[in-house]
Structures are given as structure tokens and as C-alpha cells.
Design a protein around this motif. Structure first.
Motif, PDB file in Angstrom:
ATOM      1  N   UNK A  56       0.961  -1.127   0.012  1.00 45.81           N
ATOM      2  CA  UNK A  56       0.119  -0.074  -0.087  1.00 45.81           C
ATOM      3  C   UNK A  56       0.719   1.271   0.204  1.00 45.81           C
ATOM      4  N   UNK A  57       0.868   1.969   1.101  1.00 44.28           N
ATOM      5  CA  UNK A  57       1.574   3.460   1.044  1.00 44.28           C
ATOM      6  C   UNK A  57       3.190   2.879   1.731  1.00 44.28           C
ATOM      7  N   UNK A  58       3.232   1.689   2.056  1.00 44.46           N
ATOM      8  CA  UNK A  58       4.563   1.259   2.506  1.00 44.46           C
ATOM      9  C   UNK A  58       4.943   1.760   3.860  1.00 44.46           C
ATOM     10  N   UNK A  59       3.981   2.021   4.770  1.00 45.98           N
ATOM     11  CA  UNK A  59       4.271   2.756   6.068  1.00 45.98           C
ATOM     12  C   UNK A  59       4.757   1.468   6.988  1.00 45.98           C
ATOM     13  N   UNK A  60       4.298   0.281   7.006  1.00 44.75           N
ATOM     14  CA  UNK A  60       4.701  -0.857   7.958  1.00 44.75           C
ATOM     15  C   UNK A  60       6.377  -1.131   7.251  1.00 44.75           C
ATOM     16  N   UNK A  61       6.430  -1.268   6.187  1.00 44.66           N
ATOM     17  CA  UNK A  61       7.868  -1.412   5.786  1.00 44.66           C
ATOM     18  C   UNK A  61       8.793  -0.340   6.063  1.00 44.66           C
ATOM     19  N   UNK A  62       8.506   0.965   5.810  1.00 40.12           N
ATOM     20  CA  UNK A  62       9.293   2.102   6.067  1.00 40.12           C
ATOM     21  C   UNK A  62       9.564   2.062   7.824  1.00 40.12           C
ATOM     22  N   UNK A  63       8.776   2.033   8.692  1.00 41.93           N
ATOM     23  CA  UNK A  63       8.966   1.893  10.013  1.00 41.93           C
ATOM     24  C   UNK A  63       9.712   0.901  10.405  1.00 41.93           C
ATOM     25  N   UNK A  64       9.817  -0.329   9.838  1.00 45.14           N
ATOM     26  CA  UNK A  64      10.763  -1.399  10.048  1.00 45.14           C
ATOM     27  C   UNK A  64      12.184  -0.841   9.595  1.00 45.14           C
ATOM     28  N   UNK A  65      12.156  -0.267   8.407  1.00 42.52           N
ATOM     29  CA  UNK A  65      13.665   0.551   7.876  1.00 42.52           C
ATOM     30  C   UNK A  65      13.998   1.488   8.956  1.00 42.52           C
ATOM     31  N   UNK A  66      13.181   2.349   9.475  1.00 42.21           N
ATOM     32  CA  UNK A  66      13.514   3.116  10.510  1.00 42.21           C
ATOM     33  C   UNK A  66      14.093   2.547  11.615  1.00 42.21           C
ATOM     34  N   UNK A  67      13.933   1.229  11.914  1.00 41.39           N
ATOM     35  CA  UNK A  67      14.314   0.732  13.092  1.00 41.39           C
ATOM     36  C   UNK A  67      15.613  -0.310  12.568  1.00 41.39           C
ATOM     37  N   UNK A  68      16.052  -0.182  11.377  1.00 45.33           N
ATOM     38  CA  UNK A  68      17.444  -0.749  10.880  1.00 45.33           C
ATOM     39  C   UNK A  68      17.277  -1.982  10.132  1.00 45.33           C
ATOM     40  N   UNK A  69      16.109  -2.447   9.829  1.00 47.68           N
ATOM     41  CA  UNK A  69      16.018  -3.448   9.191  1.00 47.68           C
ATOM     42  C   UNK A  69      15.961  -3.346   7.631  1.00 47.68           C
ATOM     43  N   UNK A  70      16.395  -4.318   6.847  1.00 47.62           N
ATOM     44  CA  UNK A  70      16.381  -4.365   5.091  1.00 47.62           C
ATOM     45  C   UNK A  70      14.975  -4.678   5.176  1.00 47.62           C
ATOM     46  N   UNK A  71      14.317  -3.949   3.989  1.00 43.46           N
ATOM     47  CA  UNK A  71      13.068  -4.031   3.996  1.00 43.46           C
ATOM     48  C   UNK A  71      12.589  -4.350   2.087  1.00 43.46           C
ATOM     49  N   UNK A  72      11.874  -5.124   1.900  1.00 41.41           N
ATOM     50  CA  UNK A  72      11.526  -5.355   0.550  1.00 41.41           C
ATOM     51  C   UNK A  72       9.956  -5.355   0.540  1.00 41.41           C
ATOM     52  N   UNK A  73       9.509  -4.178  -0.153  1.00 39.76           N
ATOM     53  CA  UNK A  73       7.973  -4.123  -0.165  1.00 39.76           C
ATOM     54  C   UNK A  73       7.427  -4.282  -1.672  1.00 39.76           C
ATOM     55  N   UNK A  74       6.433  -5.222  -1.540  1.00 40.55           N
ATOM     56  CA  UNK A  74       5.816  -5.762  -2.701  1.00 40.55           C
ATOM     57  C   UNK A  74       4.424  -5.058  -3.048  1.00 40.55           C
ATOM     58  N   UNK A  75       4.074  -4.599  -4.014  1.00 36.09           N
ATOM     59  CA  UNK A  75       2.862  -3.975  -4.301  1.00 36.09           C
ATOM     60  C   UNK A  75       2.613  -3.973  -6.012  1.00 36.09           C
ATOM     61  N   UNK A  76       1.590  -4.109  -6.360  1.00 36.77           N
ATOM     62  CA  UNK A  76       1.104  -4.367  -7.765  1.00 36.77           C
ATOM     63  C   UNK A  76       0.892  -3.092  -8.405  1.00 36.77           C
ATOM     64  N   UNK A  77       0.040  -2.085  -7.658  1.00 37.45           N
ATOM     65  CA  UNK A  77      -0.123  -0.993  -8.520  1.00 37.45           C
ATOM     66  C   UNK A  77       0.812   0.028  -8.721  1.00 37.45           C
ATOM     67  N   UNK A  78       0.944   0.553  -9.885  1.00 35.64           N
ATOM     68  CA  UNK A  78       2.168   1.342 -10.217  1.00 35.64           C
ATOM     69  C   UNK A  78       1.999   2.830  -9.300  1.00 35.64           C
ATOM     70  N   UNK A  79       0.590   3.176  -9.229  1.00 36.14           N
ATOM     71  CA  UNK A  79       0.594   4.722  -8.491  1.00 36.14           C
ATOM     72  C   UNK A  79       1.015   4.199  -6.893  1.00 36.14           C
ATOM     73  N   UNK A  80       0.592   3.166  -6.485  1.00 34.05           N
ATOM     74  CA  UNK A  80       1.216   2.762  -5.077  1.00 34.05           C
ATOM     75  C   UNK A  80       2.704   2.668  -4.862  1.00 34.05           C
ATOM     76  N   UNK A  81       3.078   2.004  -6.012  1.00 38.84           N
ATOM     77  CA  UNK A  81       4.722   1.630  -6.119  1.00 38.84           C
ATOM     78  C   UNK A  81       5.449   3.321  -6.006  1.00 38.84           C
ATOM     79  N   UNK A  82       4.857   4.259  -6.752  1.00 42.00           N
ATOM     80  CA  UNK A  82       5.327   5.702  -6.600  1.00 42.00           C
ATOM     81  C   UNK A  82       5.260   6.169  -5.316  1.00 42.00           C
ATOM     82  N   UNK A  83       4.154   5.785  -4.566  1.00 42.91           N
ATOM     83  CA  UNK A  83       3.829   6.287  -3.324  1.00 42.91           C
ATOM     84  C   UNK A  83       4.944   5.774  -2.287  1.00 42.91           C
ATOM     85  N   UNK A  84       4.958   4.333  -2.393  1.00 45.44           N
ATOM     86  CA  UNK A  84       5.962   3.881  -1.403  1.00 45.44           C
ATOM     87  C   UNK A  84       7.255   4.607  -1.766  1.00 45.44           C
TER      88      UNK A  84
END
Length: 194
Positions: A56-84
């Protein structure tokens, strides 16, 4: 602990950030209260790889990255990908974004330590469980999806627990009064590999 034997610092802005900290479509974002529990269950830290599937917006993955984890976000929609990507840039974190529909988009990705499934059906959860991450966290708004998800994770060898979260936020009323405004309830299911 970091490599220099100092404790890892929490992100300066904290975590479980308000929805306003992210660009998102029509309130389609994991709410802060749900995100706080999901991130806690994912246990992100330096050296761990977290997948955010149906990001979606990537909020969960981004917060994991803020805590030091490597993150892969998977999203099908091009608009959502740009938003992430825009949200990751806004929070100055590196999130690898994979464009495509899961489960097919998961093929070829490095094995994760933990996975957040924010979107997709049982076929996505089946593909995730087959990769045997240490932890799987699923956010479900539809009650009819809870039992099948729990059974699937148990059958895949996970110890499963879950919580239903229903937050009510303060909202102003005319005349200076305050009311509670309910958010939609969400069930967070966590599977931990046995």
C-alpha cells in the motif's frame, strides 16, 4: 546492539507515526495503532530482512527500515509503487520496491526473517509460509478471513496468536466538547515458527 557495542537508537521521529506522515490513497493505510503492534511483532532490527507484502503506502515497511531492518515492499499498483518510493524518500530510508502481484512477485526474492501481509488472499499467505520466515504478521479487516489464515499458519508449523484492535481517537465537537471517533477494527494475526 550495534557493531560498535552501542545500543541501537530508536528513530528520531519515533514509530507508529500518524497517517499524515505518509502519502496514501483514500485512507488506505495501516493505521498507527495497528502499525505499532505489527511492527512490534515483526521485531525489525539491523541484520533482519522484512517483507511488506501488499504494501500500500509502505508505512509498515518504512517503519521497519527506520528501526534498522532491510525491507522489501511488494505492491502491484504503479501509483502505489510510486507512493511507497516517495514515502521512503520522505523518511530517508532505503526500501527495495518490487512491482507485481503476489504471490508471483515473491519468486526470486531473498528469504525473509519476517513478513507483514497487508494485502492479498490465502494464496499469498501460503506462498509466504512456504518460505518459512521466523514470523508472519497478517492484518485482516474481514472476519471471514481470520479462521482460514489461522489454520493455514498452524498447518504450516507456526504457533499462532491474534488480537483484534479497535481504536477510538479523540475528535473535537462544536462548543469545545470532545468525542471518540472509532477507527475500523482490524485483527492482527501473528505466526511464530516452531
Amino acid at each position: 546492539m550495534r557493531a560498535d557495542n552501542q545500543p541501537a537508537a530508536a528513530p528520531a521521529g519515533g514509530w507508529a507515526l500518524p497517517e499524515s506522515a505518509y502519502a496514501h490513497r483514500n485512507s488506505m493505510i495501516t493505521k498507527a495503532e495497528v502499525r505499532a503492534l505489527a511492527v512490534a511483532r515483526l521485531r525489525p532490527r539491523l541484520g533482519r530482512l522484512i517483507w511488506d507484502v501488499g504494501a500500500g503506502s509502505g508505512s509498515v515497511g518504512i517503519e521497519c527500515a527506520l528501526l534498522g531492518a532491510a525491507v522489501v515492499a511488494v505492491e502491484r499498483g504503479p501509483a502505489a509503487v510510486a507512493q511507497i518510493r516517495a514515502n521512503a524518500d520522505r523518511h530517508t530510508v532505503d526500501v527495495r520496491v518490487v512491482t507485481g502481484a503476489a504471490p508471483a512477485a515473491l519468486h526470486g526474492l531473498p528469504d525473509p526473517d519476517a513478513v507483514f501481509v497487508g494485502g492479498g488472499g490465502l494464496d499469498v499467505l501460503t506462498a509466504v509460509a512456504a518460505r518459512r520466515p521466523e514470523r508472519v504478521v497478517v492484518a485482516l479487516a474481514a472476519l471471514d478471513r481470520v479462521a482460514p489464515a489461522v489454520h493455514l499458519l498452524r498447518d504450516a508449523g507456526y504457533a499462532v496468536e491474534g488480537s483484534q484492535l479497535a481504536a477510538a481517537r479523540l475528535a473535537d465537537l462544536p462548543g469545545g466538547s470532545i468525542r471518540l471517533a472509532a477507527t475500523n477494527p482490524v485483527v492482527v494475526v501473528t505466526g511464530e515458527r516452531r
